[in-house]
Design a protein around this motif. Structure first.
Motif, PDB file in Angstrom:
ATOM      1  N   LEU A 291       0.868  -1.179   0.000  1.00 14.39           N
ATOM      2  CA  LEU A 291       0.000   0.000   0.000  1.00 14.39           C
ATOM      3  C   LEU A 291       0.904   1.227   0.000  1.00 14.39           C
ATOM      4  CD1 LEU A 291      -2.865   1.147   0.163  1.00 14.39           C
ATOM      5  CD2 LEU A 291      -2.661   1.103   2.642  1.00 14.39           C
ATOM      6  N   GLY A 292       1.060   1.829  -1.194  1.00 10.85           N
ATOM      7  CA  GLY A 292       1.999   2.931  -1.302  1.00 10.85           C
ATOM      8  C   GLY A 292       3.428   2.421  -1.143  1.00 10.85           C
ATOM      9  N   ASP A 293       4.167   3.006  -0.217  1.00  9.94           N
ATOM     10  CA  ASP A 293       5.544   2.577   0.051  1.00  9.94           C
ATOM     11  C   ASP A 293       5.616   1.501   1.131  1.00  9.94           C
ATOM     12  OD1 ASP A 293       6.417   4.422  -1.777  1.00  9.94           O
ATOM     13  OD2 ASP A 293       6.687   6.019  -0.276  1.00  9.94           O
ATOM     14  N   THR A 294       4.472   1.068   1.644  1.00  8.62           N
ATOM     15  CA  THR A 294       4.445   0.074   2.716  1.00  8.62           C
ATOM     16  C   THR A 294       4.278  -1.316   2.128  1.00  8.62           C
ATOM     17  OG1 THR A 294       3.424   1.693   4.200  1.00  8.62           O
ATOM     18  CG2 THR A 294       3.305  -0.616   4.847  1.00  8.62           C
ATOM     19  N   PHE A 295       5.206  -2.202   2.445  1.00  2.00           N
ATOM     20  CA  PHE A 295       5.131  -3.597   2.006  1.00  2.00           C
ATOM     21  C   PHE A 295       5.324  -4.490   3.224  1.00  2.00           C
ATOM     22  CE2 PHE A 295       7.379  -7.511   0.904  1.00  2.00           C
ATOM     23  CZ  PHE A 295       6.515  -8.060  -0.027  1.00  2.00           C
ATOM     24  N   GLY A 296       4.382  -5.385   3.458  1.00  2.00           N
ATOM     25  CA  GLY A 296       4.483  -6.298   4.598  1.00  2.00           C
ATOM     26  C   GLY A 296       3.302  -7.236   4.624  1.00  2.00           C
ATOM     27  N   TRP A 297       3.196  -7.982   5.695  1.00  2.00           N
ATOM     28  CA  TRP A 297       2.107  -8.942   5.828  1.00  2.00           C
ATOM     29  C   TRP A 297       1.167  -8.494   6.947  1.00  2.00           C
ATOM     30  CZ3 TRP A 297       7.169  -9.965   6.937  1.00  2.00           C
ATOM     31  CH2 TRP A 297       7.488 -10.203   8.265  1.00  2.00           C
ATOM     32  N   ILE A 298      -0.094  -8.864   6.795  1.00  2.00           N
ATOM     33  CA  ILE A 298      -1.130  -8.449   7.737  1.00  2.00           C
ATOM     34  C   ILE A 298      -1.013  -9.302   8.992  1.00  2.00           C
ATOM     35  CG2 ILE A 298      -3.614  -8.284   8.127  1.00  2.00           C
ATOM     36  CD1 ILE A 298      -3.973  -7.754   5.192  1.00  2.00           C
ATOM     37  N   GLU A 299      -0.827  -8.631  10.118  1.00  2.00           N
ATOM     38  CA  GLU A 299      -0.718  -9.314  11.396  1.00  2.00           C
ATOM     39  C   GLU A 299      -2.065  -9.452  12.081  1.00  2.00           C
ATOM     40  OE1 GLU A 299       1.453 -11.170  14.514  1.00  2.00           O
ATOM     41  OE2 GLU A 299       2.040 -10.578  12.485  1.00  2.00           O
ATOM     42  N   GLU A 300      -2.900  -8.417  11.977  1.00  2.00           N
ATOM     43  CA  GLU A 300      -4.175  -8.423  12.686  1.00  2.00           C
ATOM     44  C   GLU A 300      -5.156  -7.496  11.979  1.00  2.00           C
ATOM     45  OE1 GLU A 300      -6.010  -7.345  17.132  1.00  2.00           O
ATOM     46  OE2 GLU A 300      -3.883  -7.029  16.659  1.00  2.00           O
ATOM     47  N   LEU A 301      -6.423  -7.904  11.952  1.00  2.00           N
ATOM     48  CA  LEU A 301      -7.497  -7.065  11.443  1.00  2.00           C
ATOM     49  C   LEU A 301      -8.236  -6.483  12.635  1.00  2.00           C
ATOM     50  CD1 LEU A 301      -8.918  -9.264   8.525  1.00  2.00           C
ATOM     51  CD2 LEU A 301      -7.419  -7.286   8.351  1.00  2.00           C
ATOM     52  N   GLY A 302      -8.053  -5.198  12.883  1.00  2.00           N
ATOM     53  CA  GLY A 302      -8.712  -4.538  14.001  1.00  2.00           C
ATOM     54  C   GLY A 302     -10.039  -3.942  13.591  1.00  2.00           C
ATOM     55  N   ALA A 303     -10.777  -3.439  14.568  1.00  2.00           N
ATOM     56  CA  ALA A 303     -12.059  -2.810  14.276  1.00  2.00           C
ATOM     57  C   ALA A 303     -11.874  -1.489  13.545  1.00  2.00           C
ATOM     58  CB  ALA A 303     -12.838  -2.593  15.575  1.00  2.00           C
ATOM     59  N   ARG A 304     -10.769  -0.801  13.781  1.00  2.00           N
ATOM     60  CA  ARG A 304     -10.537   0.517  13.180  1.00  2.00           C
ATOM     61  C   ARG A 304      -9.364   0.518  12.208  1.00  2.00           C
ATOM     62  NH1 ARG A 304      -7.349   4.723  14.091  1.00  2.00           N
ATOM     63  NH2 ARG A 304      -6.322   3.632  15.796  1.00  2.00           N
ATOM     64  N   TYR A 305      -8.440  -0.413  12.341  1.00  2.00           N
ATOM     65  CA  TYR A 305      -7.233  -0.390  11.534  1.00  2.00           C
ATOM     66  C   TYR A 305      -6.792  -1.813  11.224  1.00  2.00           C
ATOM     67  CZ  TYR A 305      -5.104  -1.461  16.031  1.00  2.00           C
ATOM     68  OH  TYR A 305      -4.798  -2.056  17.225  1.00  2.00           O
ATOM     69  N   VAL A 306      -5.841  -1.898  10.299  1.00  2.22           N
ATOM     70  CA  VAL A 306      -5.199  -3.162   9.932  1.00  2.22           C
ATOM     71  C   VAL A 306      -3.726  -3.046  10.309  1.00  2.22           C
ATOM     72  CG1 VAL A 306      -4.546  -4.693   8.047  1.00  2.22           C
ATOM     73  CG2 VAL A 306      -6.821  -3.679   8.096  1.00  2.22           C
ATOM     74  N   SER A 307      -3.230  -4.017  11.044  1.00  4.01           N
ATOM     75  CA  SER A 307      -1.833  -4.026  11.468  1.00  4.01           C
ATOM     76  C   SER A 307      -0.999  -4.739  10.406  1.00  4.01           C
ATOM     77  CB  SER A 307      -1.690  -4.732  12.822  1.00  4.01           C
ATOM     78  OG  SER A 307      -0.336  -4.879  13.173  1.00  4.01           O
ATOM     79  N   VAL A 308      -0.047  -4.005   9.821  1.00  6.50           N
ATOM     80  CA  VAL A 308       0.831  -4.535   8.781  1.00  6.50           C
ATOM     81  C   VAL A 308       2.270  -4.481   9.301  1.00  6.50           C
ATOM     82  CG1 VAL A 308       1.669  -4.272   6.423  1.00  6.50           C
ATOM     83  CG2 VAL A 308      -0.721  -3.785   6.956  1.00  6.50           C
ATOM     84  N   VAL A 309       2.939  -5.617   9.314  1.00  3.26           N
ATOM     85  CA  VAL A 309       4.313  -5.724   9.791  1.00  3.26           C
ATOM     86  C   VAL A 309       5.233  -5.837   8.587  1.00  3.26           C
ATOM     87  CG1 VAL A 309       5.928  -7.037  11.200  1.00  3.26           C
ATOM     88  CG2 VAL A 309       3.542  -6.837  11.909  1.00  3.26           C
ATOM     89  N   THR A 310       6.244  -4.984   8.526  1.00  2.00           N
ATOM     90  CA  THR A 310       7.186  -4.983   7.418  1.00  2.00           C
ATOM     91  C   THR A 310       8.396  -5.855   7.741  1.00  2.00           C
ATOM     92  OG1 THR A 310       8.267  -2.998   8.269  1.00  2.00           O
ATOM     93  CG2 THR A 310       6.448  -2.681   6.735  1.00  2.00           C
ATOM     94  N   ARG A 311       9.268  -5.990   6.762  1.00  2.00           N
ATOM     95  CA  ARG A 311      10.436  -6.837   6.937  1.00  2.00           C
ATOM     96  C   ARG A 311      11.430  -6.268   7.944  1.00  2.00           C
ATOM     97  NH1 ARG A 311      11.475 -11.839   5.828  1.00  2.00           N
ATOM     98  NH2 ARG A 311      13.593 -11.320   5.204  1.00  2.00           N
ATOM     99  N   ASP A 312      11.425  -4.947   8.125  1.00  2.00           N
ATOM    100  CA  ASP A 312      12.358  -4.337   9.072  1.00  2.00           C
ATOM    101  C   ASP A 312      11.793  -4.254  10.479  1.00  2.00           C
ATOM    102  OD1 ASP A 312      10.437  -2.500   8.520  1.00  2.00           O
ATOM    103  OD2 ASP A 312      11.799  -0.882   7.938  1.00  2.00           O
ATOM    104  N   GLY A 313      10.664  -4.936  10.735  1.00  2.00           N
ATOM    105  CA  GLY A 313      10.106  -4.998  12.076  1.00  2.00           C
ATOM    106  C   GLY A 313       9.147  -3.881  12.425  1.00  2.00           C
ATOM    107  N   LYS A 314       8.940  -2.930  11.531  1.00  2.23           N
ATOM    108  CA  LYS A 314       7.999  -1.855  11.806  1.00  2.23           C
ATOM    109  C   LYS A 314       6.564  -2.355  11.643  1.00  2.23           C
ATOM    110  CE  LYS A 314      11.104   1.845  10.278  1.00  2.23           C
ATOM    111  NZ  LYS A 314      11.297   2.971   9.320  1.00  2.23           N
ATOM    112  N   GLU A 315       5.696  -1.844  12.492  1.00  2.49           N
ATOM    113  CA  GLU A 315       4.285  -2.226  12.439  1.00  2.49           C
ATOM    114  C   GLU A 315       3.461  -0.983  12.103  1.00  2.49           C
ATOM    115  OE1 GLU A 315       0.933  -4.668  15.070  1.00  2.49           O
ATOM    116  OE2 GLU A 315       2.922  -4.249  15.872  1.00  2.49           O
ATOM    117  N   TYR A 316       2.835  -1.005  10.934  1.00  2.00           N
ATOM    118  CA  TYR A 316       2.012   0.110  10.477  1.00  2.00           C
ATOM    119  C   TYR A 316       0.542  -0.184  10.791  1.00  2.00           C
ATOM    120  CZ  TYR A 316       6.056   1.811   7.838  1.00  2.00           C
ATOM    121  OH  TYR A 316       7.300   2.279   7.486  1.00  2.00           O
ATOM    122  N   LEU A 317      -0.137   0.808  11.364  1.00  2.00           N
ATOM    123  CA  LEU A 317      -1.561   0.714  11.640  1.00  2.00           C
ATOM    124  C   LEU A 317      -2.294   1.501  10.561  1.00  2.00           C
ATOM    125  CD1 LEU A 317      -1.515   1.195  15.526  1.00  2.00           C
ATOM    126  CD2 LEU A 317      -1.298  -0.913  14.200  1.00  2.00           C
TER     127      LEU A 317
END
Length: 479
Positions: A291-317
């Protein structure tokens, strides 16, 4: 005469026995400890328990260090006992003192204080041990202190008086009367119902996630609906149990809902988008997305956001609305097959048939590249200094990273080209200065790059030019 002596002695013995019994009864009555003395004894025992717990706790910690490899529940049980060691010692000491007093004295009222303190201390210990089942620290502390206070008032016989005092503190709204006692009961009941709802939610969630016939997105939807239903039921049951009128709450909630609809449009939009994502199965936990510059796998589907974890360990909400309205690349939507492309070029002097063959073999030698979907290599054009190619190959584990697999394929190409004598050219540039005005403008200053006077036109000989006339970067494959 002998009979009278025996009778007199018997009478004297009976009188002496009565006197001794009376003296013993008097001594027990007068020497029995008072309630104040029993309270003081209880305080002394509490201090002794606290002092004895320090060396015993240290020795217990040393002993626990040698229990590595034991099950986690055993280690947790030992840790809990270590933390409650002062209270455990005090309970043992106070019950021992109460037992000794019961053996020495036959007046239950005289040992009532010790028995009462021992009973309350035992209740406190049982509450603290049972409360360890609650994982949330704040909720556990509230339960411990609330139940401890209730048990203390119950055994002291002050529960009714305390209830009447709390019920007297009240406010009235029309026909509805709200007292402090009702609020406390509502909080206690609601907390208990929330604990039960949380326990049922955790157990049900684990059970739902083990059902392989249900897709991950539907599993998350069922878990969220179950959680909302149980927590909502716990809240309304807690209010109804204390006599709160839910009819007025319905009207109030309608008005609040209209206000929230205008003021929290983004929040509501994300909530609705989350439900849509779960229903249409566009993304699910474990999917690899971009999604844009964010590449990773979905860790969790939240009620308000989706948690995406990248290869460098960052977690994007990422807000759910962005996944609905924006363009999302789902690398593993229907399957895990991912095709990657890399571009390279070789010199014009190299055989393109050999280059394609070597490139394909080099890609196959990399571990993550699939063999049942073989790589392919095609010519894409004739460049300024090289023949351009594209190499395509497939993988099935995008969560393992894309940059690293491309790098491994590039290294394999480098080694294969070096082994077969295939060169990779680089762009060539040749600069020639043909205008004498540069020398006039610069004035031919010493140390400058000015071009000396030279013949022009057909009489110009490049060998006579020094300085800026150069040809750099010439190598194999130059045009």
């Amino acid at each position: 005469m002998d009979g009278e002596l025996a009778s007199w002695l018997s009478s004297l013995h009976a009188s002496a026995g009565d006197f001794v019994d009376a003296l013993a009864a008097f001594g027990r009555t007068m020497l029995l400890p008072s309630r104040l003395q029993q309270i003081a004894l209880a305080l002394v025992l509490a201090a002794l328990a606290w002092l004895a717990a320090r060396p015993l706790g240290a020795r217990m910690e040393d002993w626990m260090r040698g229990l590595e490899g034991r099950p986690k529940w055993q280690l947790r049980a030992f840790i809990i006992l270590r933390r409650r060691l002062p209270l455990i010692l005090f309970v043992g000491m106070i019950w021992l003192a109460a037992g000794l007093f019961a053996a020495l004295y036959s007046f239950p009222s005289r040992r009532y204080v010790l028995v009462l303190v021992a009973t309350i201390a035992s209740a406190w210990l049982a509450i603290r041990l049972a409360a360890q089942l609650i994982r949330n620290r704040l909720l556990r502390n509230v339960v411990v202190w609330g139940l401890s206070l209730w048990a203390t008032l119950y055994y002291l016989g002050l529960l009714d008086e305390t209830s009447d005092a709390l019920d007297a503190i009240a406010v009235t709204f029309g026909d509805f009367r709200l007292s402090a006692l009702a609020v406390i009961k509502a909080l206690a009941l609601t907390a208990a119902l929330f604990m039960a709802a949380r326990t049922l939610t955790i157990a049900s969630s684990r059970r739902i996630r083990t059902v392989r016939d249900i897709s991950p997105s539907v599993q998350e939807l069922l878990v969220k609906l179950l959680r909302i239903g149980l927590y909502g039921a716990a809240f309304f049951i807690g209010l109804k149990a204390v006599g709160f009128d839910l009819t007025g709450l319905a009207v109030l909630s309608g008005a609040i809902g209209v206000g929230l609809g205008f003021g929290l449009q983004k929040v509501v939009s994300n909530l609705v988008s989350g439900v849509i994502i779960l229903l249409d199965k566009s993304v699910k936990p474990g999917d690899v997305i971009s999604l844009g510059d964010t590449f990773g796998w979905i860790e969790e589907l939240g009620a308000r956001y989706v948690s995406v974890v990248t290869r460098d360990g960052k977690e994007y909400l990422i807000p759910n609305e962005d996944l609905i309205t924006g363009q999302v690349v789902n690398w593993s939507h229907t399957n895990n097959f991912v095709r990657l492309d890399i571009f390279f070029g070789t010199a014009y002097g190299d055989d393109p048939h050999l280059v394609r063959k070597v490139a394909v073999e080099a890609a196959k030698s990399v571990d993550r590249v699939l063999s049942h979907r073989p790589p392919v290599c095609h010519i894409t054009g004739f460049g300024d200094s090289s023949v351009d190619y594209i190499l395509r190959f497939w993988i099935t584990d995008p969560t393992g990273g894309l940059t690293n697999i491309r790098g491994n394929v590039y290294l394999a190409l480098w080694d294969a080209f070096k082994a077969h004598g295939i060169s990779i050219p680089f762009p060539q540039r040749e600069v020639r200065v043909l205008n004498d005005s540069l020398a006039i403008d610069t004035g031919g200053a010493p140390g400058s790059d000015a071009v000396p006077d030279r013949p022009s036109g057909a009489d110009f000989d490049p060998s006579q030019v020094s300085g800026p006339t150069s040809s750099k970067g010439l190598g194999k494959g130059a045009p």
